[in-house]
Write a protein that holds these residues in place. Structure first.
Motif, short mmCIF file in Angstrom:
data_model
loop_
_atom_site.label_atom_id
_atom_site.label_comp_id
_atom_site.label_asym_id
_atom_site.label_seq_id
_atom_site.Cartn_x
_atom_site.Cartn_y
_atom_site.Cartn_z
N GLY A 1 8.46 7.31 -10.48
CA GLY A 1 7.64 6.46 -11.33
C GLY A 1 8.40 5.58 -12.30
N LEU A 2 9.71 5.60 -12.23
CA LEU A 2 10.48 4.69 -13.11
C LEU A 2 11.88 4.50 -12.57
N GLU B 1 -4.65 1.10 -15.80
CA GLU B 1 -5.26 2.43 -15.88
C GLU B 1 -5.99 2.62 -17.21
N PHE C 1 5.22 0.26 -13.30
CA PHE C 1 6.18 1.18 -12.72
C PHE C 1 7.22 1.58 -13.75
N THR C 2 6.73 2.04 -14.86
CA THR C 2 7.60 2.44 -15.95
C THR C 2 7.30 3.87 -16.40
N GLY C 3 6.48 4.59 -15.60
CA GLY C 3 6.26 6.01 -15.85
C GLY C 3 5.67 6.29 -17.22
N THR D 1 0.27 -5.73 -9.55
CA THR D 1 0.01 -4.39 -10.07
C THR D 1 -0.82 -4.45 -11.34
N ASP E 1 0.21 -11.78 -1.94
CA ASP E 1 0.72 -10.64 -2.67
C ASP E 1 -0.22 -10.27 -3.81
N THR E 2 -0.36 -8.97 -4.04
CA THR E 2 -1.33 -8.45 -4.99
C THR E 2 -0.61 -7.85 -6.18
N GLY F 1 1.94 -0.99 -3.26
CA GLY F 1 0.63 -0.86 -3.89
C GLY F 1 -0.45 -1.63 -3.19
N LYS F 2 -0.09 -2.80 -2.64
CA LYS F 2 -1.13 -3.64 -2.04
C LYS F 2 -1.47 -3.23 -0.61
N GLN G 1 -6.74 -3.94 -6.98
CA GLN G 1 -6.93 -2.86 -6.00
C GLN G 1 -5.60 -2.16 -5.70
N SER G 2 -4.52 -2.59 -6.32
CA SER G 2 -3.21 -1.99 -6.03
C SER G 2 -3.24 -0.49 -6.23
N LYS G 3 -2.55 0.24 -5.32
CA LYS G 3 -2.44 1.69 -5.44
C LYS G 3 -1.36 2.08 -6.44
N CYS G 4 -0.61 1.10 -6.93
CA CYS G 4 0.44 1.36 -7.93
C CYS G 4 0.20 0.49 -9.16
N MET H 1 5.10 -3.48 -5.81
CA MET H 1 3.92 -4.32 -5.61
C MET H 1 3.45 -4.24 -4.16
N ARG I 1 2.39 6.27 -7.59
CA ARG I 1 3.48 5.69 -8.35
C ARG I 1 4.47 6.74 -8.82
N ASP I 2 3.97 7.90 -9.17
CA ASP I 2 4.82 8.88 -9.82
C ASP I 2 5.64 9.73 -8.86
#
Lengths: 408, 408
Positions: free
Chosen positions: B355-356, A64, A88-90, A232, A229-230, B331-332, A55-58, B328, B339-340
Motif C-alpha cells: 500500500g505504499l 474513501e 497509494f500512500t497507505g 484513483t 485511463d481512470t 485499479g481501473k 470506480q477504481s479498485k485502488c 491506476m 491497495r494494501d
C-alpha cells in the motif's frame, strides 16, 4: 499553466456567487511552484451534499473518506489539494486526510465527517501533513476569492480554469447552480470526472440530490474519455446550501424538481465538455453518436470503443477521413453489430452504409468537416432503438509530450 | 519499408525449407508501390490446416472465408494480398475472395475450400479482382522464393520481415516448424495476431492441430497488444504437410504430441514478440507479469489493463519510473485488487509494497532499468494464485506520426 488548449472557451464565464458558499485559497506548497494550491470552501450550516466517485479498485484515501461521508448528507467545508494525489500512500495518506478534516472541523466547530477532502497530482507520495496544516491556517484567514481563482487553484495540468453556470425556477424562486472542475488526462468512465464541485443555493434533500447527481453523471461525466485511463481520485460533489428561500424539495414529484434536475444535468454536461476540451494535447473535440444498437448500454459500449480507439483518435488528429477505423472500433467492441446494416457519417455526410462505401462517395465535404475543431461521428447499427452519445478528443503529439515526462 | 524498428532483431534468421511448401511472390499492384504485394504458397496434397481468427464483429470476407474452410481440415494453397484489407466492402469484397479461390482451385485442380486467402491494408476499398487475377497469373509461373521474401511481401507498415523457426522430435523423426508473421499496429487481443502463417512437415490430424494452435494462441498472440485496437482481418493459420515421414499424430496421447505442442507454443510466442517489437513507434519492449490474482483470467485482464494504458506506455517511453500509473491501471481493470496487499516492481527492483512505496526507495536502479530496451513490470496482487504474462511496447511520438497520416 501552459498554453491554453486550442479548444478552450474564449474566457472564464461570469459566475454568480452562491449564498452560503465562501471560497478561499492558499499556498500549501505541495510542489515547488509559485501559485496557490489549496482551495478551502466554507459552507453554511444546513448544506446538503451528494457525490459520485471513481470506480477504481485502488482509490485514494480522499475518495474513501468522501464515500463514507456522503451518505451522512451534510457538509460544512471542502478542501482541495493540488499537486499531490495522496493516492497509494497507505496509512500515511489516510492520516493526512484525517488531520485535514480534524483541523477544519475544529475550526468550524462541526463533525469531521462534514469536511470533504480531495487531492490531485502525482500518485504514491504521502501528502505532507505539515504543509496541509500550514496551508489551512493561511486559508482560514485569507480574504474570500471568486470562482475563477478557485477553479484555477484546483487545477494541475489543466491549461485553463473551468467553470459553468445554469439557473432553474423552483416555483417563483430562481435558483443558481455553479460548477468548477479540473481534469485533462487520466480521464475515462466509469466515472469520468476528475475533480468537480457543484454549488447551488437550492434546498434539496440529500437523498434526492444524490439521485439527481447520479443520473446526471451517467449522461455526462460517464460519457467522456480522454485516454481511457481512470483516475484513483475522480470525485464529483454537489453542495446545496438551501439559501434560496423556497420550500425544500424532497421528492421528484415536488414542483421544480424536474427543472432543477434538468439544470443539474445541463451543468454536468457543460463541465464534462470543458474537461474534454482540455484533454491533454487535444486539437479536436469529437462528438460520437451511436444509434440503432440493440440497447442503450450496448450503444454506450460501442461509442466508448470508438472514443477510446487510438487509431480513430490519431486519424481525426490527422484530419484523415479513415472511416475504416470506425468499422474496426465498432467490430472490436464485442457488442451485437452487423457489417451489412452499419452506417457511418462524419458531420452531415454519410460515408458508408449497408456494408460498403456509399455509391459515388465524395470525400470533399468530409475533409472540410475534419479540418474544423468540432468533429461529429455518427454510427447507425441498424439493429434496434439503443442510442448513446459520448465525447472525446483527438490523440496527438501533444499527449505524448505531456505524459512522457509528466513528473520531470 | 521505413527505418527498421530499434527493437528489431539484427537480421532475418536462417529458416529451413519445409517439404510440401512452395513459396512464390508477385506484383499485383494493389497500391502504387514498387514491390511484390501478393504471396502465393502452394501446399502439397494431404496438408492439414488449423486456424484462429479475429474476434471482431465486423470481420473481413477473407476471415469469413477462412472460418468456413478451416473446419474442413485440408489446404492446398494460401494467398496473401498486401496493401488492401478488403474489409467492409460488402458483396464486392466477398466476390474478390471467391474469384481468388476459384482461380487457384482451377489451377491446382482442387476444391475452392482448399484455398486460404488473407488481405491486409486499408479498410473500405474492394480488392480489385483484375489486379488479383493478374497477380496470381504472375505468381503461378514465378520462380519459388525463400522465407524472407515471403515474409517481406506479406508486410505493410512493418519495418522488418518477421520469421522464426523451432524443431521438435516426434519419435526418432526431427520435424521443423517455420512461421512468418506481419503486423505492427491495430493489434490487440482477443486475438492479437495480424496475419501469421505456420508451416510444418509434421503429420498432425487437423482437429488436433486446431486444439494445439488454439491453446498456443491463448498464451501468445492473445497476450500481446500494441494499441488495444483489434483488426478486422487478424488470422493465424497453421499448415502441416505431413512430409516428415513419422506416423501421423492424432491424439495428445501419441508419442511426440507434447513435444510438438510445446514447439508450436514456443514458435507462436516468438512470432508474437516479433510483432510487438515492430509496434508502431515502439522504442521499448515491455514484459508485464501479474501474479497473486484471484484467477489466471483476472490476472490476464489486469495485465492487459496495464499494457493498454496510454499513461503507463508514455511513462515508459519517457523512461519515467512513475509507478503510480501502474496502480491506476490495476485499479481501473475492475478486477479484485487490494491497495494494501499490492506490490510493484520494475526489473528486479521492488518499488511499492503493502500500500505504499518501499521504505528508503532508491529510484536509481529503476531509472537504469528503464533506460534499456527491454522493460519488465511485475505486479503481485497478494490475493491468490492467478498469474498471467503479456507483452506490449511503449507509446511514442512515432505512433502518432505513423497513424495521423497513414492513408496519405
Amino acid at each position: 499553466m501552459t498554453d491554453r488548449s486550442p479548444l478552450a472557451p474564449a474566457a472564464f464565464p461570469p459566475l454568480p456567487s452562491i449564498a452560503g458558499v465562501t471560497l478561499r485559497t492558499a499556498r500549501a506548497g505541495y510542489k515547488a511552484w509559485d501559485r496557490c494550491d489549496l482551495t478551502y470552501v466554507e459552507l453554511d450550516a444546513g448544506t446538503a451534499v451528494a457525490g459520485v466517485t471513481t470506480q477504481s479498485k485502488c482509490p485514494s484515501p480522499e475518495v474513501e473518506w468522501c464515500r463514507d461521508a456522503i451518505p451522512l448528507g451534510s457538509a460544512r467545508a471542502l478542501v482541495v489539494n493540488a499537486g499531490n494525489a495522496n493516492a497509494f500512500t497507505g496509512h500515511r495518506g489516510r492520516a493526512a486526510v484525517e488531520a485535514i478534516a480534524a483541523k477544519v472541523a475544529n475550526h468550524l466547530g462541526c463533525l469531521p465527517s462534514d469536511i470533504f477532502v480531495s487531492s490531485t497530482g502525482v500518485i504514491g507520495v504521502p501528502l505532507p501533513i505539515d504543509k496541509a496544516e500550514a496551508g489551512l491556517e493561511a486559508a482560514f484567514t485569507a480574504a474570500p476569492c471568486g470562482w475563477e481563482e478557485a477553479a484555477t487553484t484546483i487545477g494541475t495540468t489543466d491549461t485553463y480554469p473551468k467553470g459553468a453556470h445554469v439557473s432553474a425556477m423552483i416555483g417563483d424562486t430562481r435558483v443558481e447552480l455553479v460548477g468548477i472542475i479540473k481534469g485533462s488526462g487520466m480521464i475515462a468512465p466509469d466515472m469520468a470526472t476528475m475533480l468537480g464541485y457543484i454549488f447551488t443555493n437550492a434546498a434539496i434533500e440529500p437523498t434526492l440530490l444524490q439521485h439527481m447527481l447520479s443520473a446526471a453523471n451517467r449522461k455526462s461525466f460517464s460519457c467522456i474519455t480522454v485516454d481511457s485511463d481512470t483516475s484513483t481520485s475522480d470525485t464529483v460533489l454537489a453542495f446545496a446550501t438551501g439559501k434560496a428561500g423556497h420550500a425544500p424539495i424532497t421528492s421528484m414529484d415536488d414542483a421544480g424538481a424536474d427543472a432543477f434536475h434538468a439544470a443539474l444535468h445541463d451543468l454536468c454536461r457543460q463541465l464534462a465538455h470543458l474537461v474534454v476540451r482540455d484533454g491533454e494535447g487535444a486539437t479536436k473535440f469529437i462528438d460520437i453518436m451511436v444509434e440503432g444498437a440493440e440497447s442503450d448500454a450496448s450503444a454506450h459500449r460501442i461509442a466508448l470503443s470508438i472514443a477510446n480507439s487510438p487509431l480513430v483518435k490519431t486519424a481525426i488528429a490527422g484530419e484523415d477521413a479513415n472511416w475504416g477505423r470506425i468499422v474496426m472500433a465498432v467490430g472490436k467492441a464485442g457488442e451485437p453489430a452487423d457489417r451489412d446494416t452499419l452506417s457511418i457519417r462524419f458531420g452531415a455526410t454519410q460515408v458508408a452504409t449497408g456494408g460498403l462505401a456509399v455509391e459515388g462517395y465524395d470525400e470533399a465535404p468530409v475533409a472540410a468537416h475534419l479540418k474544423g475543431q468540432d468533429i461529429q461521428i455518427g454510427v447507425d447499427l441498424g439493429l434496434g432503438e439503443g442510442r448513446a452519445q459520448v465525447w472525446t478528443c483527438d490523440l496527438t503529439h501533444g499527449y505524448i509530450s505531456i505524459n512522457a515526462d509528466y513528473r520531470s
